[in-house]
Write a protein that holds these residues in place. Structure first.
Motif, mmCIF file in Angstrom:
data_model
loop_
_atom_site.group_PDB
_atom_site.id
_atom_site.type_symbol
_atom_site.label_atom_id
_atom_site.label_comp_id
_atom_site.label_asym_id
_atom_site.label_seq_id
_atom_site.Cartn_x
_atom_site.Cartn_y
_atom_site.Cartn_z
ATOM 1 N N ASP A 1 -27.811 39.510 104.217
ATOM 2 C CA ASP A 1 -26.451 38.464 103.938
ATOM 3 C C ASP A 1 -25.259 38.933 104.323
ATOM 4 O O ASP A 1 -24.541 38.157 104.826
ATOM 5 C CB ASP A 1 -26.698 37.879 102.469
ATOM 6 C CG ASP A 1 -27.941 37.362 102.004
ATOM 7 O OD1 ASP A 1 -28.667 36.967 102.694
ATOM 8 O OD2 ASP A 1 -28.097 37.465 100.733
ATOM 9 N N ARG A 2 -25.145 40.320 103.975
ATOM 10 C CA ARG A 2 -23.849 40.699 104.615
ATOM 11 C C ARG A 2 -23.950 41.901 105.470
ATOM 12 O O ARG A 2 -24.757 41.793 106.392
ATOM 13 C CB ARG A 2 -22.807 41.230 103.373
ATOM 14 C CG ARG A 2 -22.798 39.900 102.238
ATOM 15 C CD ARG A 2 -22.099 40.302 101.124
ATOM 16 N NE ARG A 2 -20.689 40.622 101.454
ATOM 17 C CZ ARG A 2 -19.651 41.008 100.474
ATOM 18 N NH1 ARG A 2 -20.296 41.212 99.146
ATOM 19 N NH2 ARG A 2 -18.577 41.024 100.928
ATOM 20 N N THR A 3 -23.346 42.949 105.438
ATOM 21 C CA THR A 3 -23.497 44.177 106.145
ATOM 22 C C THR A 3 -24.874 44.946 105.775
ATOM 23 O O THR A 3 -25.423 44.983 104.736
ATOM 24 C CB THR A 3 -22.186 45.161 106.159
ATOM 25 O OG1 THR A 3 -22.239 45.673 104.756
ATOM 26 C CG2 THR A 3 -21.185 44.674 106.662
ATOM 27 N N GLU A 4 -25.386 45.591 106.860
ATOM 28 C CA GLU A 4 -26.703 46.403 106.403
ATOM 29 C C GLU A 4 -26.256 47.535 105.415
ATOM 30 O O GLU A 4 -25.295 48.308 105.537
ATOM 31 C CB GLU A 4 -27.129 47.059 107.870
ATOM 32 C CG GLU A 4 -27.837 46.139 108.756
ATOM 33 C CD GLU A 4 -28.557 46.604 109.726
ATOM 34 O OE1 GLU A 4 -28.926 47.686 109.672
ATOM 35 O OE2 GLU A 4 -28.763 45.973 110.743
ATOM 36 N N PRO A 5 -27.263 47.847 104.586
ATOM 37 C CA PRO A 5 -26.942 48.973 103.352
ATOM 38 C C PRO A 5 -26.907 50.335 104.298
ATOM 39 O O PRO A 5 -27.434 50.522 105.157
ATOM 40 C CB PRO A 5 -28.065 48.761 102.616
ATOM 41 C CG PRO A 5 -29.296 48.155 103.073
ATOM 42 C CD PRO A 5 -28.529 47.149 104.288
ATOM 43 N N SER A 6 -26.375 51.319 103.490
ATOM 44 C CA SER A 6 -26.316 52.626 103.819
ATOM 45 C C SER A 6 -27.747 53.154 103.855
ATOM 46 O O SER A 6 -28.597 52.513 102.920
ATOM 47 C CB SER A 6 -25.328 53.385 103.123
ATOM 48 O OG SER A 6 -25.836 53.429 101.902
ATOM 49 N N LYS A 7 -28.314 54.246 104.394
ATOM 50 C CA LYS A 7 -29.382 54.799 103.964
ATOM 51 C C LYS A 7 -29.934 55.138 102.750
ATOM 52 O O LYS A 7 -30.889 54.914 102.219
ATOM 53 C CB LYS A 7 -29.835 56.050 104.894
ATOM 54 C CG LYS A 7 -29.603 55.844 106.484
ATOM 55 C CD LYS A 7 -30.969 54.995 107.150
ATOM 56 C CE LYS A 7 -30.870 54.713 108.525
ATOM 57 N NZ LYS A 7 -31.845 53.981 108.802
ATOM 58 N N THR A 8 -28.808 55.556 101.880
ATOM 59 C CA THR A 8 -29.054 55.886 100.493
ATOM 60 C C THR A 8 -29.152 54.695 99.820
ATOM 61 O O THR A 8 -30.102 54.614 98.809
ATOM 62 C CB THR A 8 -27.790 56.538 99.886
ATOM 63 O OG1 THR A 8 -27.372 57.801 100.700
ATOM 64 C CG2 THR A 8 -27.962 56.911 98.563
ATOM 65 N N ASP A 9 -28.343 53.524 100.059
ATOM 66 C CA ASP A 9 -28.541 52.268 99.463
ATOM 67 C C ASP A 9 -29.927 51.447 99.850
ATOM 68 O O ASP A 9 -30.350 50.655 98.906
ATOM 69 C CB ASP A 9 -27.493 51.304 99.683
ATOM 70 C CG ASP A 9 -26.332 51.879 98.834
ATOM 71 O OD1 ASP A 9 -26.120 52.400 97.950
ATOM 72 O OD2 ASP A 9 -25.130 51.372 99.372
ATOM 73 N N GLU A 10 -30.302 51.911 101.120
ATOM 74 C CA GLU A 10 -31.648 51.386 101.293
ATOM 75 C C GLU A 10 -32.828 51.471 100.481
ATOM 76 O O GLU A 10 -33.655 51.035 100.468
ATOM 77 C CB GLU A 10 -31.875 51.584 102.943
ATOM 78 C CG GLU A 10 -32.764 50.989 103.692
ATOM 79 C CD GLU A 10 -33.030 51.396 105.115
ATOM 80 O OE1 GLU A 10 -33.894 52.121 105.339
ATOM 81 O OE2 GLU A 10 -32.139 50.859 105.809
#
Length: 358
Positions: free
Chosen positions: A279-288
């Protein structure tokens, strides 16, 4: 608002006005014309001037979010443009030049058109999806009006669909909840921006509603009658035994879905069997790594195919930074997508239990 416009005999629309102080009974733009002499009698000709699409549908008034429900609920409307006056009703459009036009974008006697007596289930689904696509592309002076500016029409839709719902989502105890949750950002939009609502607003727009964002939306392209919707995978706030009947603007405070969260693994970029839309920006690898998915539906295939090779339609959710006062983990929606079953933990330790999605 619903009763005002649906009960009006005729609605007047100032289609040429760009603002509330412009007025609309002003001199019109002149049309260039030529005069010919035909046997001593003058014959006048000019360019074709009947352009309902440009003068009305693409005019300044119809770009405003508040206007959509007013036009949809009205039985008859007279549009005052800077070229001519148009009349619209269930029979079509009439022009001052006596031209008769059909307007496929207008639904006669809408929204009763989507009642069970007047259309089949597939037609009703496509009608409300197209309505919300159109509404999401309109403009607002105050974006926090987005949920309210269509609340009157939404109330009529809920009644004619024989469903419950709110915030652009319907629940009829069958598949409407699942389908209406599978929206995505419009293809012309790079990211959706979260709307900042006034602190005194009596309700909170949940993350799973597109009404909480600025920007255009579309829906996943799902085949009618071609998707199996697991009944217990996701439960709306209107589910039996849950909250009483309500809709947008009723001041219910925080509302939530109950959903079965599952782990999943990311597919490769541009992989045919895997696609997600944030929906918004792609998450960081950590948040992913903290993301979960909710299986909302799965494709029905004519031939028997293993679950691992069946396409699943999912919501993407992530844990919120703050848990509930009781220490329960709360999730929020971050996107939507599709993937084959082999990417999803369908039977593992993370494949059971319901979580709270706000």
């Amino acid at each position: 608002m619903e009763d005002v416009f649906s009960s009006a005999y005729c609605v007047l629309a100032a289609s040429s006005a760009k603002g509330q102080e412009d007025g609309f009974l002003t001199p019109r733009k002149e049309n260039d014309f030529l005069t010919f002499d035909k046997g001593g009698q003058p014959l006048y000709t000019c360019r074709f001037m009947d352009d309902f699409k440009t003068h009305v549908l693409e005019g300044p008034l119809n770009k405003r979010g508040w206007v959509l429900q007013e036009r949809a609920l009205a039985h008859r409307t007279i549009f005052f443009t800077d070229r001519q006056t148009y009349w619209e009703c269930g029979e079509g459009v009439r022009c001052e030049t006596l031209t008769k036009m059909d307007n496929s974008a207008h639904i006669p006697n809408f929204p009763s058109k989507i009642s069970r007596d007047n259309s089949d289930r597939g037609e009703r689904i496509r009608l409300y999806e197209n309505l919300y696509r159109q509404y999401s592309r309109l403009e607002f002076t105050r974006w926090h009006d987005r949920p309210i500016a269509i609340a009157g029409l939404e109330k009529r839709l809920i009644r004619d669909l024989e469903a419950q719902g709110g915030f652009g989502v319907f629940d009829d105890g069958r598949s409407l909840l699942h389908r209406s949750l599978l929206w995505r950002k419009g293809q012309e939009v790079s990211t959706l921006e979260r709307i900042e609502f006034p602190p005194d607003r009596a309700f909170v727009v949940p993350s799973w509603s597109w009404m909480g964002y600025e920007g255009a939306i579309d829906y996943l392209d799902l085949p009618l009658g071609g998707v199996d919707w697991p009944p217990d995978a996701i439960l709306g706030p209107w589910a039996e035994g849950g909250a009483e009947m309500w809709h947008t603007g009723d001041g219910k405070g925080v509302v939530a879905l109950s959903a079965a969260a599952r782990g999943f693994k990311m597919g490769k970029e541009n992989e045919e069997d895997f696609g997600i839309f944030y929906d918004r920006t792609e998450p960081s690898k950590t948040d992913e790594k903290t993301l979960k998915c909710v299986v909302v539906g799965k494709r029905i295939m004519k031939s028997k195919i293993p679950t691992d090779e069946t396409t699943h339609y999912v919501l993407l959710i992530a844990p919120k930074k703050m848990d509930s006062p009781r220490g329960e983990k709360i999730y929020e929606r971050v996107g939507v997508g599709y993937m084959k079953g082999r990417f999803i933990d369908l039977v593992g330790s993370e494949a059971s239990g319901l979580v709270n999605v706000q």
